[in-house]
Motif scaffolding. Sequence first.
Motif, short mmCIF file in Angstrom:
data_model
loop_
_atom_site.label_atom_id
_atom_site.label_comp_id
_atom_site.label_asym_id
_atom_site.label_seq_id
_atom_site.Cartn_x
_atom_site.Cartn_y
_atom_site.Cartn_z
N ASN A 11 -8.12 -5.39 -12.61
CA ASN A 11 -9.24 -6.01 -11.92
C ASN A 11 -8.67 -7.03 -10.93
O ASN A 11 -7.87 -7.88 -11.29
N GLY A 12 -9.05 -6.92 -9.66
CA GLY A 12 -8.59 -7.86 -8.64
C GLY A 12 -7.45 -7.35 -7.78
O GLY A 12 -7.12 -7.98 -6.78
N GLU A 13 -6.85 -6.21 -8.12
CA GLU A 13 -5.80 -5.66 -7.27
C GLU A 13 -6.41 -5.03 -6.02
O GLU A 13 -7.46 -4.40 -6.09
N THR A 14 -5.74 -5.21 -4.90
CA THR A 14 -6.23 -4.64 -3.65
C THR A 14 -5.34 -3.50 -3.18
O THR A 14 -4.16 -3.44 -3.50
N GLY A 15 -5.94 -2.62 -2.41
CA GLY A 15 -5.23 -1.50 -1.81
C GLY A 15 -5.90 -1.12 -0.50
O GLY A 15 -6.88 -1.76 -0.08
N ARG A 16 -5.38 -0.08 0.14
CA ARG A 16 -5.92 0.36 1.42
C ARG A 16 -6.20 1.86 1.36
O ARG A 16 -5.37 2.63 0.90
N VAL A 17 -7.39 2.26 1.79
CA VAL A 17 -7.75 3.68 1.83
C VAL A 17 -6.91 4.36 2.91
O VAL A 17 -6.91 3.93 4.07
N THR A 18 -6.16 5.41 2.51
CA THR A 18 -5.27 6.07 3.47
C THR A 18 -5.76 7.45 3.91
O THR A 18 -5.44 7.88 5.00
N ARG A 19 -6.51 8.14 3.03
CA ARG A 19 -7.01 9.46 3.44
C ARG A 19 -8.02 9.97 2.42
O ARG A 19 -8.12 9.47 1.30
N PHE A 20 -8.76 11.00 2.86
CA PHE A 20 -9.65 11.75 1.99
C PHE A 20 -9.07 13.15 1.88
O PHE A 20 -8.51 13.68 2.84
#
Length: 198
Positions: free
Chosen positions: A70-79
């Motif tokens: 909970n609280g970790e961030t990430g970046r959407v890279t693809r679908f």
Amino acid sequence: FDPAADRQMLVATTRFRERLNKVVQKTFNPHGETHEKFDFRIGDKIICGRNQKIEINTGEANAPIRITANGETGRVTRFFEIKKTPYMEVLMPEGSLLKISVGGQNDWCLANAITVWKAQGSQWPIIVSAVEDSYAADMICDRAYHYTGLSRASKATFVVGSRTAMDRQCQRTSSVNRKTLLVEQMQSLSDAKLIEAI
């Protein structure tokens, strides 16, 4: 300097967080690719809302699992799709690529702005702290709250918003009387139990 990864906006209330995240998404990621089944765009910064085990996207059948907090961030890279089932891929800071299902996206939300409480224990080079002038913010914010937010920066903090509201909120030294019961629990242990526990 990566303006998305190296800076974090902090707010007090969930309502303001949700509104601000939509504005930031439209402003800084207006053309990110979308998918009809997902609420996010490629390039969006997102945050995990609960501790969970998530499959790492290796393309293999028995992919390893990553415990995501909970609280970790990430970046959407693809679908992408596997057997007509849609997924989104999320790049985490250490390089893991997580495979998130349509149902799994409900445990994630936009993270351009997050609450100070969600930011506890984390740090970014640049913090932009929004001071909210509202009754809800006054119920949440006190001197310790503002200290927590301002101390999340390793290089610089920028405070935006109402000076009057911040002064008013900082007059409060505690928003709640914390009662952890730790002292009572320690006192209830007999010496034998205490030695045994050590």
